[in-house]
Design a protein around this motif. Sequence first.
Motif, PDB file in Angstrom:
ATOM      1  N   ILE A 307       0.801  -1.520  -0.035  1.00  0.00           N
ATOM      2  CA  ILE A 307      -0.015   0.017  -0.028  1.00  0.00           C
ATOM      3  C   ILE A 307       0.890   1.424   0.072  1.00  0.00           C
ATOM      4  N   VAL A 308       1.970   1.263   0.858  1.00  0.00           N
ATOM      5  CA  VAL A 308       2.662   2.523   1.077  1.00  0.00           C
ATOM      6  C   VAL A 308       3.651   2.461  -0.321  1.00  0.00           C
ATOM      7  N   ASP A 309       3.684   3.821  -0.863  1.00  0.00           N
ATOM      8  CA  ASP A 309       4.730   4.053  -2.090  1.00  0.00           C
ATOM      9  C   ASP A 309       5.832   3.977  -1.691  1.00  0.00           C
ATOM     10  N   ASP A 310       6.266   4.826  -0.675  1.00  0.00           N
ATOM     11  CA  ASP A 310       7.724   4.801  -0.365  1.00  0.00           C
ATOM     12  C   ASP A 310       8.162   3.992   0.713  1.00  0.00           C
ATOM     13  N   PRO A 311       9.399   3.173  -0.012  1.00  0.00           N
ATOM     14  CA  PRO A 311       9.775   1.950   0.473  1.00  0.00           C
ATOM     15  C   PRO A 311      10.374   2.062   1.936  1.00  0.00           C
ATOM     16  N   GLU A 312      10.988   3.219   1.805  1.00  0.00           N
ATOM     17  CA  GLU A 312      11.531   3.525   3.414  1.00  0.00           C
ATOM     18  C   GLU A 312      10.482   3.726   4.498  1.00  0.00           C
ATOM     19  N   THR A 313       9.600   4.517   3.873  1.00  0.00           N
ATOM     20  CA  THR A 313       8.231   4.838   4.937  1.00  0.00           C
ATOM     21  C   THR A 313       7.759   3.485   5.227  1.00  0.00           C
ATOM     22  N   ALA A 314       7.405   2.607   4.028  1.00  0.00           N
ATOM     23  CA  ALA A 314       6.740   1.360   4.574  1.00  0.00           C
ATOM     24  C   ALA A 314       7.415   0.465   5.352  1.00  0.00           C
ATOM     25  N   GLU A 315       8.957   0.520   5.237  1.00  0.00           N
ATOM     26  CA  GLU A 315       9.503  -0.205   6.199  1.00  0.00           C
ATOM     27  C   GLU A 315       9.263   0.157   7.615  1.00  0.00           C
ATOM     28  N   LYS A 316       9.458   1.568   7.798  1.00  0.00           N
ATOM     29  CA  LYS A 316       9.392   2.018   9.188  1.00  0.00           C
ATOM     30  C   LYS A 316       7.930   1.785   9.663  1.00  0.00           C
ATOM     31  N   LEU A 317       6.989   1.400   8.892  1.00  0.00           N
ATOM     32  CA  LEU A 317       5.581   1.105   9.443  1.00  0.00           C
ATOM     33  C   LEU A 317       5.350  -0.376   9.746  1.00  0.00           C
ATOM     34  N   CYS A 318       6.508  -1.098   9.340  1.00  0.00           N
ATOM     35  CA  CYS A 318       6.137  -2.537   9.497  1.00  0.00           C
ATOM     36  C   CYS A 318       6.508  -2.968  10.762  1.00  0.00           C
ATOM     37  N   PRO A 319       5.780  -3.371  11.646  1.00  0.00           N
ATOM     38  CA  PRO A 319       6.004  -3.990  12.806  1.00  0.00           C
ATOM     39  C   PRO A 319       7.011  -5.311  12.782  1.00  0.00           C
ATOM     40  N   LYS A 320       8.111  -5.305  13.590  1.00  0.00           N
ATOM     41  CA  LYS A 320       8.913  -6.607  13.275  1.00  0.00           C
ATOM     42  C   LYS A 320       9.336  -7.105  14.544  1.00  0.00           C
ATOM     43  N   ASP A 321       8.973  -6.414  15.746  1.00  0.00           N
ATOM     44  CA  ASP A 321       9.636  -6.993  17.078  1.00  0.00           C
ATOM     45  C   ASP A 321       8.514  -7.583  18.063  1.00  0.00           C
TER      46      ASP A 321
END
Length: 533
Positions: A307-321
């Motif tokens: 959904i999120v176009d900017d890959p850097e923003t998308a990565e920041k929005l991905c919960p990983k922890d």
Amino acid sequence: MAERAEELDIAIIGAGFSGLYAVHKFREKYKIVCFEAGDGVGGTWYWNRYPGARVDIESVEYSYSFDEELQQEWKWPEYFSAQPDLERYANHVADRFDLRKDIRLSNAVKSLRFDADTNRWHVHSENGDHVICKYIIAATGALSAPNMPDWPGRDAYTGEIYHTTQWPDEPLDLKDKRVGIIGTGSTSIQAAPILAERSKHLTVFQRTPAFSMPSGNRPLDEEHEREWKENYSERRAQILNTYGVSLIEYPTKAAGECTPEEQTAILEAGWASKSAFQLMVAFTDVMTNRNANDVVSEFARGKIRDIVDDPETAEKLCPKDYPIGAKRLCIDNGYYEMYNRDNVSLVDVKDAPITAFTETGLKTTDASHDLDVIVTATGFDALTGALNRIDIQGANGINLRDKWRDGPTTAYGFMVAGFPNLFMIHGPLSPGALAQMITSGEWQVDFVAGVIGDLENDGYARIDTTEAAEQSWAAEVNGAASHTVYDLADSWYNGKNIDGKKGGFMIYVGGFPRYRALCEGAVKNDYEGFLRS
Ligand code: NA7
């Protein structure tokens, strides 16, 4: 002049949905009063009037069952009701059942003191009322004590600050304003897309990214409504026999029993289901098996990246922890899509935390942000906060806050040893917010009414529980949580959202049917774990 105390049977604290029902239920037999801090009824749905506030359970379920005519006549405009509709409903119920005459608005309870000689509670309120009564029903809410960040410099800041529970009545004109919203929980995820549309620029300050899925809210379909209304009594009974007091579609297969293709098909259907929380029940073991949970978490991260176009923003929005669902799964209307707007930016404050308000905005350890309006969507001191903000002194002079210093102790989530005749609705260590709260709240009020009825019929003056019963309930609560992945995140479920708060996992996740059976079993077993005198 000595104050004149009123002598009543029951004081109910809070006129939210459980408190309102308690007023209706108990006034049939007892002399009661209900104290409410707000100047209107509805509790959560009175306070949370920020843009986008909406319930994440279907309204046909998230509504009262106690009156057949009410449930037949009331019309919900949408599947997932917005705050104004929920507040309208609370007001309708208060008027329809003439509850207001027993409710004192804008009159928060300040202190409760138990007099062990007379077995009576003394209630003192902000407006100077003094009520002496036999029983207290604390319907104070699981999410009602706001958590305000206490960074220095707040008085120096020249812009406007709003916590989402204190939203102004007048619409805010934001079109030329730079708005900052702190937090990315359910509240922010509902409010942010609307604030982005209304403001010049929106900056989202994120400490931990959330998992969210589309709400699929829509006008309530007449056929769906008719079908529910024709079957309301059976549905309500069925609801109480489900794990979370909700008739969402429960799965039959574990993730490991499905091929990868089947897993994807199930997850896509859950994502598109227009039914909240379906990802958490995509497989039977999402919340009990980390591998199963990883499959769902990875699917949700994939959706964010799509959904999120900017890959850097998308990565920041991905919960990983942490596992999906261990923090409350959010339900949104265009949250991730919002980051594709030119006027929205995301600031990660995990590694560079906010340290202060400045004259013009916020300071983090690595930057300054100029903002005209700051929205603190920073959540709540949940589950224990509302009770701990009242000065509550029990039978041996012990204060509840002191007793709960290392975390809440309760028997079945509704009584605390040393605090006789005080009953909590949705108290700490009850199924609380992990069960649909209106129907489970009605059940709890009815259950407490049964306990009080027994006491009165059997001629007892008081009921207390014991520390041994609290310990055995703690073992049940911890045992249930230990089979799940719920405790693997810092959240309001375990108090780790608040600096220094202790307590462990504070919600019973053994499922509502088991909870009911255990409560009813204790009563049937001659009030096992309780002392009556
Ligand atoms: P939540 O879910 O507790 O969310 C609060 C958010 O605020 C969350 O993202 C927090 O980050 C963030 N927060 C809190 N304090 C800070 C500080 N000091 N700095 C930065 N960020 C902070 O509350 P909500 O009101 O959204 O939702 C509560 C419930 O209401 C919800 O679960 C539904 O049941 C309805 P964190 O995740 O703690 O790192």
